[in-house]
Scaffold this active site. Sequence first.
Site, PDB file in Angstrom:
ATOM      1  N   TYR A 132       9.016  -7.620  26.625  1.00  0.00           N
ATOM      2  CA  TYR A 132       7.843  -7.359  25.980  1.00  0.00           C
ATOM      3  C   TYR A 132       7.099  -8.170  26.479  1.00  0.00           C
ATOM      4  O   TYR A 132       7.112  -9.113  25.484  1.00  0.00           O
ATOM      5  CB  TYR A 132       7.345  -6.726  24.678  1.00  0.00           C
ATOM      6  CG  TYR A 132       5.953  -6.063  24.536  1.00  0.00           C
ATOM      7  CD1 TYR A 132       5.243  -4.488  24.919  1.00  0.00           C
ATOM      8  CD2 TYR A 132       5.329  -7.188  24.143  1.00  0.00           C
ATOM      9  CE1 TYR A 132       4.530  -4.984  24.984  1.00  0.00           C
ATOM     10  CE2 TYR A 132       3.978  -6.268  23.846  1.00  0.00           C
ATOM     11  CZ  TYR A 132       3.734  -5.609  23.915  1.00  0.00           C
ATOM     12  OH  TYR A 132       2.387  -4.457  23.918  1.00  0.00           O
ATOM     13  N   TRP A 137       2.954  -9.224  27.535  1.00  0.00           N
ATOM     14  CA  TRP A 137       1.402  -9.542  28.575  1.00  0.00           C
ATOM     15  C   TRP A 137       1.330 -10.656  29.595  1.00  0.00           C
ATOM     16  O   TRP A 137       0.740 -10.394  30.724  1.00  0.00           O
ATOM     17  CB  TRP A 137      -0.150 -10.156  28.020  1.00  0.00           C
ATOM     18  CG  TRP A 137      -0.655  -8.909  27.368  1.00  0.00           C
ATOM     19  CD1 TRP A 137       0.614  -7.961  26.566  1.00  0.00           C
ATOM     20  CD2 TRP A 137      -2.146  -8.462  27.544  1.00  0.00           C
ATOM     21  NE1 TRP A 137      -1.210  -6.898  26.078  1.00  0.00           N
ATOM     22  CE2 TRP A 137      -2.718  -6.961  26.407  1.00  0.00           C
ATOM     23  CE3 TRP A 137      -2.646  -8.782  28.304  1.00  0.00           C
ATOM     24  CZ2 TRP A 137      -3.308  -6.385  26.925  1.00  0.00           C
ATOM     25  CZ3 TRP A 137      -3.917  -7.996  29.007  1.00  0.00           C
ATOM     26  CH2 TRP A 137      -4.061  -6.984  27.825  1.00  0.00           C
TER      27      TRP A 137
HETATM   28  N1  LIG Z   1       0.496  -9.334  13.135  1.00  0.00           N
HETATM   29  C1  LIG Z   1       0.571  -8.799  14.348  1.00  0.00           C
HETATM   30  N2  LIG Z   1       0.686  -9.138  15.431  1.00  0.00           N
HETATM   31  C2  LIG Z   1       0.680  -8.277  16.432  1.00  0.00           C
HETATM   32  C3  LIG Z   1      -0.351  -7.906  16.738  1.00  0.00           C
HETATM   33  C4  LIG Z   1      -1.382  -7.662  15.871  1.00  0.00           C
HETATM   34  O1  LIG Z   1      -2.399  -6.617  16.017  1.00  0.00           O
HETATM   35  N3  LIG Z   1      -0.596  -7.909  14.690  1.00  0.00           N
HETATM   36  N4  LIG Z   1      -0.953  -7.509  18.416  1.00  0.00           N
HETATM   37  C5  LIG Z   1       0.068  -7.202  18.703  1.00  0.00           C
HETATM   38  C6  LIG Z   1      -0.196  -6.576  20.294  1.00  0.00           C
HETATM   39  S1  LIG Z   1      -1.078  -5.542  20.650  1.00  0.00           S
HETATM   40  C7  LIG Z   1       0.011  -7.552  21.351  1.00  0.00           C
HETATM   41  S2  LIG Z   1      -0.301  -7.055  22.765  1.00  0.00           S
HETATM   42  C8  LIG Z   1       1.864  -8.600  21.143  1.00  0.00           C
HETATM   43  C9  LIG Z   1       1.262  -9.484  22.589  1.00  0.00           C
HETATM   44  O2  LIG Z   1       2.521 -10.099  22.875  1.00  0.00           O
HETATM   45  P1  LIG Z   1       3.433 -11.260  23.826  1.00  0.00           P
HETATM   46  O3  LIG Z   1       1.979 -10.160  25.254  1.00  0.00           O
HETATM   47  O4  LIG Z   1       4.347 -11.105  23.520  1.00  0.00           O
HETATM   48  O5  LIG Z   1       2.101 -12.281  23.621  1.00  0.00           O
HETATM   49  P2  LIG Z   1       1.760 -13.255  24.473  1.00  0.00           P
HETATM   50  O6  LIG Z   1       1.728 -14.482  23.753  1.00  0.00           O
HETATM   51  O7  LIG Z   1       0.487 -13.418  25.829  1.00  0.00           O
HETATM   52  O8  LIG Z   1       3.490 -13.996  24.841  1.00  0.00           O
HETATM   53  C10 LIG Z   1       3.309 -13.730  26.379  1.00  0.00           C
HETATM   54  C11 LIG Z   1       4.746 -14.896  27.247  1.00  0.00           C
HETATM   55  O9  LIG Z   1       4.065 -14.630  28.450  1.00  0.00           O
HETATM   56  C12 LIG Z   1       4.525 -16.047  28.781  1.00  0.00           C
HETATM   57  N5  LIG Z   1       4.394 -16.225  30.251  1.00  0.00           N
HETATM   58  C13 LIG Z   1       2.283 -16.229  30.704  1.00  0.00           C
HETATM   59  N6  LIG Z   1       2.940 -16.339  32.404  1.00  0.00           N
HETATM   60  C14 LIG Z   1       4.621 -15.983  32.481  1.00  0.00           C
HETATM   61  C15 LIG Z   1       4.624 -15.732  33.718  1.00  0.00           C
HETATM   62  O10 LIG Z   1       3.954 -16.097  34.916  1.00  0.00           O
HETATM   63  N7  LIG Z   1       6.266 -16.114  33.381  1.00  0.00           N
HETATM   64  C16 LIG Z   1       7.247 -15.868  32.324  1.00  0.00           C
HETATM   65  N8  LIG Z   1       8.771 -15.786  32.387  1.00  0.00           N
HETATM   66  N9  LIG Z   1       6.104 -16.408  31.056  1.00  0.00           N
HETATM   67  C17 LIG Z   1       5.194 -16.080  31.354  1.00  0.00           C
HETATM   68  C18 LIG Z   1       3.358 -16.827  28.134  1.00  0.00           C
HETATM   69  O11 LIG Z   1       3.373 -18.668  28.406  1.00  0.00           O
HETATM   70  C19 LIG Z   1       3.335 -16.647  26.703  1.00  0.00           C
HETATM   71  O12 LIG Z   1       4.416 -17.187  26.174  1.00  0.00           O
HETATM   72  O13 LIG Z   1       1.679  -9.234  19.713  1.00  0.00           O
HETATM   73  C20 LIG Z   1       2.032  -8.006  19.029  1.00  0.00           C
HETATM   74  N10 LIG Z   1       1.309  -8.716  18.105  1.00  0.00           N
HETATM   75  N1  LIG Z   2      -9.559 -12.472  22.034  1.00  0.00           N
HETATM   76  C1  LIG Z   2      -8.843 -11.400  22.652  1.00  0.00           C
HETATM   77  N2  LIG Z   2      -8.615 -10.007  22.687  1.00  0.00           N
HETATM   78  C2  LIG Z   2      -7.853  -9.564  23.093  1.00  0.00           C
HETATM   79  C3  LIG Z   2      -6.600  -9.505  22.365  1.00  0.00           C
HETATM   80  C4  LIG Z   2      -6.207 -10.883  22.532  1.00  0.00           C
HETATM   81  O1  LIG Z   2      -5.261 -11.325  22.291  1.00  0.00           O
HETATM   82  N3  LIG Z   2      -7.424 -11.945  22.231  1.00  0.00           N
HETATM   83  N4  LIG Z   2      -5.463  -8.494  22.902  1.00  0.00           N
HETATM   84  C5  LIG Z   2      -5.589  -7.236  23.272  1.00  0.00           C
HETATM   85  C6  LIG Z   2      -4.861  -6.052  22.605  1.00  0.00           C
HETATM   86  S1  LIG Z   2      -2.808  -6.776  23.401  1.00  0.00           S
HETATM   87  C7  LIG Z   2      -4.805  -5.520  22.402  1.00  0.00           C
HETATM   88  S2  LIG Z   2      -3.955  -4.448  22.226  1.00  0.00           S
HETATM   89  C8  LIG Z   2      -7.031  -5.199  21.983  1.00  0.00           C
HETATM   90  C9  LIG Z   2      -6.426  -4.365  20.277  1.00  0.00           C
HETATM   91  O2  LIG Z   2      -7.149  -4.267  20.130  1.00  0.00           O
HETATM   92  P1  LIG Z   2      -7.248  -3.716  18.768  1.00  0.00           P
HETATM   93  O3  LIG Z   2      -6.434  -3.503  18.103  1.00  0.00           O
HETATM   94  O4  LIG Z   2      -8.675  -2.722  18.170  1.00  0.00           O
HETATM   95  O5  LIG Z   2      -7.791  -5.379  17.783  1.00  0.00           O
HETATM   96  P2  LIG Z   2      -8.080  -5.952  16.377  1.00  0.00           P
HETATM   97  O6  LIG Z   2      -8.524  -7.044  16.863  1.00  0.00           O
HETATM   98  O7  LIG Z   2      -6.645  -5.962  16.165  1.00  0.00           O
HETATM   99  O8  LIG Z   2      -8.795  -4.615  15.786  1.00  0.00           O
HETATM  100  C10 LIG Z   2      -9.713  -4.396  15.966  1.00  0.00           C
HETATM  101  C11 LIG Z   2     -10.845  -4.584  14.272  1.00  0.00           C
HETATM  102  O9  LIG Z   2      -9.805  -3.656  13.169  1.00  0.00           O
HETATM  103  C12 LIG Z   2     -10.456  -4.098  12.551  1.00  0.00           C
HETATM  104  N5  LIG Z   2      -9.467  -3.567  11.564  1.00  0.00           N
HETATM  105  C13 LIG Z   2      -8.315  -3.539  11.140  1.00  0.00           C
HETATM  106  N6  LIG Z   2      -7.631  -2.678  10.387  1.00  0.00           N
HETATM  107  C14 LIG Z   2      -8.044  -1.625   9.756  1.00  0.00           C
HETATM  108  C15 LIG Z   2      -8.502  -0.493   9.561  1.00  0.00           C
HETATM  109  O10 LIG Z   2      -7.514  -0.138   8.313  1.00  0.00           O
HETATM  110  N7  LIG Z   2      -9.449  -0.018   9.032  1.00  0.00           N
HETATM  111  C16 LIG Z   2     -10.470  -0.053   9.936  1.00  0.00           C
HETATM  112  N8  LIG Z   2     -11.718   0.729   9.826  1.00  0.00           N
HETATM  113  N9  LIG Z   2     -10.676  -1.491  10.397  1.00  0.00           N
HETATM  114  C17 LIG Z   2      -9.468  -2.128  10.783  1.00  0.00           C
HETATM  115  C18 LIG Z   2      -9.958  -5.359  12.662  1.00  0.00           C
HETATM  116  O11 LIG Z   2     -10.323  -5.917  11.513  1.00  0.00           O
HETATM  117  C19 LIG Z   2     -10.678  -5.784  13.894  1.00  0.00           C
HETATM  118  O12 LIG Z   2     -11.832  -6.336  13.295  1.00  0.00           O
HETATM  119  O13 LIG Z   2      -7.155  -6.352  21.967  1.00  0.00           O
HETATM  120  C20 LIG Z   2      -7.097  -6.675  23.449  1.00  0.00           C
HETATM  121  N10 LIG Z   2      -7.867  -7.915  23.517  1.00  0.00           N
HETATM  122 MO   LIG Z   3      -1.764  -5.194  22.408  1.00  0.00          MO
END
Ligand SMILES: Nc1nc2c(c(=O)[nH]1)N[C@H]1C(S)=C(S)[C@@H](COP(=O)(O)OP(=O)(O)OC[C@H]3O[C@@H](n4cnc5c(=O)[nH]c(N)nc54)[C@H](O)[C@@H]3O)O[C@H]1N2
Ligand SMILES: Nc1nc2c(c(=O)[nH]1)N[C@H]1C(S)=C(S)[C@@H](COP(=O)(O)OP(=O)(O)OC[C@H]3O[C@@H](n4cnc5c(=O)[nH]c(N)nc54)[C@H](O)[C@@H]3O)O[C@H]1N2
Ligand SMILES: [Mo]
Length: 771
Positions: free
Chosen positions: A109, A111
């Site tokens: 898993y 991005w």
């Molecule tokens: N506490 C908490 N944890 C969360 C979340 C949260 O809201 N709170 N959000 C979650 C969500 S929504 C998401 S999507 C995940 C994201 O979690 P990830 O998608 O696992 O996070 P990234 O840091 O984007 O990891 C991508 C990795 O791929 C590597 N990479 C990039 N390009 C390439 C490539 O071409 N080849 C190879 N081999 N590697 C590459 C990058 O260097 C990086 O280390 O985190 C989750 N974790």
């Molecule tokens: N710059 C940047 N942009 C991103 C990403 C990133 O890593 N960096 N990740 C991307 C990815 S993989 C994803 S999945 C999306 C995620 O998109 P979201 O899941 O919507 O993003 P978050 O920033 O985790 O949370 C959005 C807001 O919800 C609030 N929040 C948290 N818990 C609660 C709750 O219980 N109630 C209410 N009302 N609000 C709450 C948080 O404080 C935050 O301000 O964002 C994407 N965009």
């Molecule tokens: Mo995500």
Amino acid sequence: MDVYTASHWGVYQVDLKNPDQPHINPAPFDPDPSPIGLHQLDQKVTEQRVRRPSIRKSWLEQGPGTAPELRGKEPFVEVDWQTALDLVAKELDRVRSTYGNSSIYGGSYGWSSAGRFHHAQSQIHRFLNMIGGYVSHKNSYSLGAAKVIMPHIVGSMDELITMHTTWDVLAEHTELFVSFGGVPAKNSQISPGGTGKHAVRQGLYAMKKAGVRFVNVGPVDDNLDVGGDREWIQCRPNTDTALMIALAWELLSQNLCNLTFLETHCTGFEKFTAYLTGKTDGIEKNSSWAEAISGVPQNTIKELAQAMASSRTMLNIAWSLQRSHHGEQPYWMLVTLAAMLGQIGLPGGGFGVGYGAINSIGSDLHKLSGPTVRQGTNPVRDFIPVARIADMLSNPGQSFSFDGKQYTYPDIHLIYWAGGNPYHHHQDFNRLNKAWEKPDTVIVNEQFWTATAKRSDIVLPATTGLERNDIGYASQEGVMVAMSKVASPVGDAWNDYDTFSGLAERLGVGEAFTEGRTDMEWLRFLYDDCKDRWQQSNVSLPSFDDFWKSGILHLEKKRESVVMFENFRRDPTSNPVPTPSGKIEIFSEKIDSFAYEDCPGHACWLEPIEWLGAGSAQEYPLHLLSDQPARKLHSQLDSSPHSQSGKINGHEPISMNPEDAKKRGIHQGDTVEVFNQRGRCIASAVLTDKVMPGVVRISTGAWYDPDPETGLERHGNPNVLTLDLGTSSLSQGCSAHTCLVDVRGPVKDAIATQAFVLPEIQGSGSKTNAI
Ligand SMILES: Nc1nc2c(c(=O)[nH]1)N[C@H]1C(S)=C(S)[C@@H](COP(=O)(O)OP(=O)(O)OC[C@H]3O[C@@H](n4cnc5c(=O)[nH]c(N)nc54)[C@H](O)[C@@H]3O)O[C@H]1N2
Ligand SMILES: Nc1nc2c(c(=O)[nH]1)N[C@H]1C(S)=C(S)[C@@H](COP(=O)(O)OP(=O)(O)OC[C@H]3O[C@@H](n4cnc5c(=O)[nH]c(N)nc54)[C@H](O)[C@@H]3O)O[C@H]1N2
Ligand SMILES: [Mo]
């Protein structure tokens, strides 16, 4: 000729005046470019690159399974590519022939990067499918709960995401926009595959200018920038469902429901009514009931319900709300509430599931799938809901429930990861650390010495999007980018495609994997395939050569303005929603038949295991939010100057209300320790009244940096504190936003982070042989 490169956070122009030192500039056509990508080539980023294939010392000397507890604590030995590929191929073969392919976890898993051909997941899955398959994962950390529940009640998330009412319609017709969790501009910097023009801020500003009233519901108020004033209703984290239920109760008791819409377009409203009025459990779900749970005053609830019913109202919900224990409920309840208002399918009314979560939501640009590498079919049936990785590793043979069925966790002996960072994305790292010891071998293809790379046995260096030729494209972003190679690979980094080609050859499937094509031949092939498909939708693309020469294609032709569910509203019989009844399911017979206590047949308030009203809040009185970081994408580019400038003394900030800081003797900028029963980390205090009392926030993405002796995380990574528990038996999603902590400080002794210290590497300087 202009040269462009695409990344998840935007398209950038590459200045090649000095070819040895390419420089990245914002794309001139982007009205609101993200600064995140400007530093992709910065030295601070390059310093963190993996340069050569590297093997954990005792694994290399004594073989698979040796001292797994030393992962992350031992030196690596660099080897040449031939040696590395021979070792990896031999180990894959050993594991599959000894334990079967269902002992290989290749879900991988993450991005990865934006290009469509060098998409790491597609490459690794295609490769593993060809050698007999792998244990896969279902759904995402992003939308674990929503992706399972929404098809039962209204339609798949993938569909919903692309059919949102467009910004122009919102500006013209919406009167009241109520968002649970804001519309964070920081998040809309991103779209998976490559943002074209950043459009969300403009969309919101235009709505504000048109006179829309904005109400932001939630624990923080810096996530809705509309270019003017908006209201903030402070609501305790994870209690939005109770608030929405009381709004529904107000609509019912004040006769403000659209009964016709409920009758013609929905099923099961009477069952939900029985719950609202307390007929089923003796508890009337009125505003005073909700005030006690959410902290939102009764009068506010009453007034908001009236305003919603008397205005053209759009309800929006952030994705974060379903990343919490019982995270299915706020989504189901949002749809229920919108159904009761009866504006679904009207211009500017109804609901949205994630305006602002990514840039493309609300876009009026082409919705077409781009060039895609075929992954083939996976002969292995075993899978996990993605966030159950630690459960799987720790409990082979144990049964788990998922979407109405029971499954069994497989027994994993080998993990192969490409394009993701579990030591960024998973919860409760101390628990993950124990689980991570289970496999005999952990292999990762990585660009950087991430926490996951450091905790692997074999690390194969991968190129970045700037070091290879690729095609950048994301649906509804309006551009296709000819990403020509602008930089030489750092060290001996290889494209994942070449790595898997080398492994495929060793395992007897070389020809099947490569189909005899070089990378440029693949790009042409994928482009031509896409060109043919798009022709059927009356979108014509130029020849590949013209595309490549032009550097970028602007797919300007707009869709018509979109009103989500317009057709369904007009004629629900001819245009049913894809649920069992064809209607919006306020009560779901199907979900009810699963008999899950933690996800019954209609939306309801279920206490999260940790929240401010729980008994455990006496011990850990602060609710920790770990949202997406503003200055990076997850863990990517954390060492860049842009990300670093958001830190204080090298630590990730923790935002807290001045009231909570005062009680603890904490001042602005203090180094503090954040702790609970699962872990401890260091962060720097930022005092702000944009975070409500009782709530703290550490954005994700600081590279995980535990002290090897004490386990104290020194950088500010919230995932040492978060909860690793499925959202419910239905979807088993990630519950990161359900987490209680406490904070103490100031911490007197300066604790420097070691997150960017490279692992000790022995035997460098060995030669590489090309395949
Ligand atoms: N506490 C908490 N944890 C969360 C979340 C949260 O809201 N709170 N959000 C979650 C969500 S929504 C998401 S999507 C995940 C994201 O979690 P990830 O998608 O696992 O996070 P990234 O840091 O984007 O990891 C991508 C990795 O791929 C590597 N990479 C990039 N390009 C390439 C490539 O071409 N080849 C190879 N081999 N590697 C590459 C990058 O260097 C990086 O280390 O985190 C989750 N974790
Ligand atoms: N710059 C940047 N942009 C991103 C990403 C990133 O890593 N960096 N990740 C991307 C990815 S993989 C994803 S999945 C999306 C995620 O998109 P979201 O899941 O919507 O993003 P978050 O920033 O985790 O949370 C959005 C807001 O919800 C609030 N929040 C948290 N818990 C609660 C709750 O219980 N109630 C209410 N009302 N609000 C709450 C948080 O404080 C935050 O301000 O964002 C994407 N965009
Ligand atoms: Mo995500």
